[in-house]
Write an enzyme that holds these catalytic residues in place. Structure first.
Site, mmCIF file in Angstrom:
data_model
loop_
_atom_site.group_PDB
_atom_site.id
_atom_site.type_symbol
_atom_site.label_atom_id
_atom_site.label_comp_id
_atom_site.label_asym_id
_atom_site.label_seq_id
_atom_site.Cartn_x
_atom_site.Cartn_y
_atom_site.Cartn_z
ATOM 1 N N GLY A 175 0.841 -1.193 0.000
ATOM 2 C CA GLY A 175 0.000 0.000 0.000
ATOM 3 C C GLY A 175 0.868 1.231 0.000
ATOM 4 N N GLY A 176 0.220 2.394 -0.009
ATOM 5 C CA GLY A 176 0.968 3.641 -0.043
ATOM 6 C C GLY A 176 1.817 3.851 1.194
ATOM 7 N N MET A 177 1.431 3.254 2.331
ATOM 8 C CA MET A 177 2.146 3.468 3.580
ATOM 9 C C MET A 177 3.201 2.407 3.862
ATOM 10 S SD MET A 177 1.026 6.271 4.661
ATOM 11 C CE MET A 177 -0.397 7.352 4.561
ATOM 12 N N GLY A 178 3.115 1.248 3.208
ATOM 13 C CA GLY A 178 4.108 0.229 3.520
ATOM 14 C C GLY A 178 3.837 -1.080 2.808
ATOM 15 N N VAL A 230 3.626 -5.307 3.560
ATOM 16 C CA VAL A 230 3.438 -6.306 4.621
ATOM 17 C C VAL A 230 4.011 -7.635 4.144
ATOM 18 C CG1 VAL A 230 1.784 -7.501 6.100
ATOM 19 C CG2 VAL A 230 1.360 -5.126 5.419
ATOM 20 N N LYS A 267 5.362 -5.405 8.938
ATOM 21 C CA LYS A 267 4.995 -4.269 8.090
ATOM 22 C C LYS A 267 6.202 -3.355 7.926
ATOM 23 C CE LYS A 267 1.628 -0.518 7.655
ATOM 24 N NZ LYS A 267 0.434 0.118 8.256
ATOM 25 N N ASP A 312 -8.956 4.858 9.140
ATOM 26 C CA ASP A 312 -9.041 4.256 7.799
ATOM 27 C C ASP A 312 -9.786 2.932 7.877
ATOM 28 O OD1 ASP A 312 -8.612 4.345 5.064
ATOM 29 O OD2 ASP A 312 -6.718 3.264 5.172
#
Length: 520
Positions: free
Chosen positions: A35-38, A40, A55, A152
């Site tokens: 995803g945009g944040m990390g 997994v 993550k 979210d």
């Protein structure tokens, strides 16, 4: 966001994931999702010989001030979630730095996301959706009691265990959101169609914002389509802020609950207790969810201007509190509403429309306030000063001082329950609220009655005292306590179960609103 070089490096590392050992302990296997944040990873804890999920956050552990801020928020997120031992909240095991990045080691949930489940098998029945909704509601209340927000909530961030139970995961937005609608690079934070209207409008967010997202997620899971998704981003933003949700007939008895959760104003949404009652009826197979959950209204003192929270990741509401509809507010306070009325189509579109709405609201408020003062409708005399704070009371900590308020002789003090549950014996006794256990459960604990702080009150009852002296009078709070202080002192709150050995098997916490009104 990371640079193209960073993307290339991440891709290269992905190709050799099974060869990488993080922090000398966690062996990466394969990628579970990105995803945009990390990213997994499925991994193995070599020390404890167990599978885990790791993550990899797209945040460098060195860099400019913005990177350092994001790093601190990521650490705060991991610590906040680690404080929530809940069956429907993903477990956080460790937080490490390696390869100039931050890694969060979590429980590995062997199951698909709720979004994947719906894509593969179609929408769920209202009854099944309500069961999962109850689990997610409990998870959110635990998260809020720990002092953070999820920010979210969506089907993609809900994993399903092998037994079908839901697990709320991916708290990245709570940590990495900079408290604004856009990041410094202009990237939208969060999933637009599940983003509460107050976030879209740049207003203060709180637990009600997560409940709105829960409502949007339940509508998607049961109805088969997102109620606010539109072909373009500006259209989606507009739908969230101003349009009614597009709800499927598949929702059936779940529809009134979803409609209540998706009210535009956070003040008009139902409290968690009302949502739980309605979801239980649907989960039990009843065709009627019962009366709509009671909405709440926000109460603020007149002299305090509206301001955003100092910390966007906390649930402290500043000088305001929530009062169930039907109860009167203290005379020193007045109610305000943040209802977002539908607007005419002649307004500017997309982001400009939101900006002009904010400007118009500010100008209107300033003009009305000035007119009232000019006509003498607002008094110039000093109003009673009310200070309101949010206080988390933990079941394991004994007496806990309420911070942020001071009590003088003659002050009006109000303590009101907001959310949460606790237990004095997590192995054998159910969770309960501030009123404590019923007579039957309390009687079953007679063998430990010497642990009671107030013998006449039941185990689990929330108690209050105005000083920290052992001989101070004890008050039973329950869901609400209001009194006039007979002396100057410091308010303390605690569970009716003495600290120390007596409280070792306690679990849970309550969130309370404490208001102190002082007459000048």
């Amino acid at each position: 966001m990371i640079s193209e070089d960073g993307d290339h490096q991440a891709a290269t590392r992905a190709e050799r994931g099974s060869e990488r050992l993080i922090a000398g302990r966690y062996l990466l296997r394969d990628v579970l999702g990105r995803g945009g944040m990390g990213t997994v990873w499925r991994a193995h804890d070599e020390l404890l010989d167990r599978p885990v999920a790791v993550k990899e956050l797209h945040i460098l552990t060195h860099g400019d001030e913005e990177h350092r801020i994001r790093l601190r928020r990521a650490i705060r997120e991991a610590r906040a979630v680690a404080r929530v031992p809940h069956p429907h909240v993903v477990g956080v095991h460790d937080l490490v730095e390696s390869d100039d990045r931050l890694w969060i080691v979590m429980e590995l949930v062997e199951g698909p996301s709720l979004a994947h489940r719906i894509a593969e098998s179609g929408p769920l029945t209202p009854q099944h959706t309500a069961v999962l909704g109850l689990q997610l509601l409990d998870a959110l209340e635990a998260v809020h009691a720990a002092g953070t927000l999820h920010r979210d909530v969506k089907p993609a961030n809900v994993l399903l265990r092998g037994d079908g139970n839901a697990v709320l995961t991916d708290f990245g937005i709570a940590a990495l959101d900079d408290g604004e609608f856009l990041t410094s690079t202009g990237e939208l934070v969060g999933s637009l169609e599940y983003m509460a209207p107050e976030r879209v409008m740049g207003w203060e967010v709180g637990p009600a914002s997560d409940l709105w997202s829960l409502g949007a997620a339940l509508a998607t899971v049961c109805g088969g389509q997102s109620p606010f998704r539109r072909p373009a981003r500006p259209a989606t933003l507009h739908a969230v802020a101003y349009e009614d949700p597009a709800l499927s007939e598949r929702l059936g008895p779940l529809r009134p609950v979803v409609e209540a959760l998706l009210r535009k104003s956070p003040d008009e949404r139902p409290a968690a207790a009302g949502v739980r009652s309605a979801l239980r009826r649907v989960a039990a197979g009843e065709t009627d969810a019962g009366p709509l959950p009671t909405p709440t209204v926000r109460v603020v003192r007149p002299s305090a201007p509206s301001a955003p929270s100092a910390d966007a990741d906390t649930v402290t509401r500043g000088q305001e509190r929530l009062v169930p509809t039907g109860e009167s507010a203290p005379t020193a306070l007045h109610t305000t509403s943040l209802r977002l009325a539908p607007q005419q189509s002649s307004r500017p579109r997309g982001a400009k429309r939101l900006w002009w709405a904010l400007v118009a609201t500010a100008v209107l408020a300033a003009g009305v306030g000035g007119a009232l003062f000019a006509t003498g409708m607002l008094p110039f005399k000093k109003d009673p000063k009310t200070t309101t704070v949010s206080q988390v009371v933990r079941s394991t900590n004994g007496w806990q001082r309420v911070t942020g308020v001071s009590v003088q002789r003659g002050d009006q003090v109000t303590v009101r329950f907001v959310s949460g549950e606790w237990t004095v014996d997590y192995r054998s006794k159910p969770m309960t609220g501030p009123a404590g256990y019923d007579a039957t459960v309390d009687k079953s604990l007679d063998g430990a009655k010497s642990c009671k702080i107030k013998p006449s009150a039941r185990f689990g009852t929330l108690l209050a005292r105005l000083t920290d002296r052992p001989e101070a009078p004890l008050h039973t709070v329950g869901r609400k306590l209001a009194f006039r202080a007979a002396q100057t002192g410091t308010l303390h709150l605690g569970i009716n179960d003495a600290a120390g050995p007596c409280s070792q098997d306690n679990r849970g916490a309550l969130t309370m609103q404490v208001s102190v009104t002082h007459q000048p």
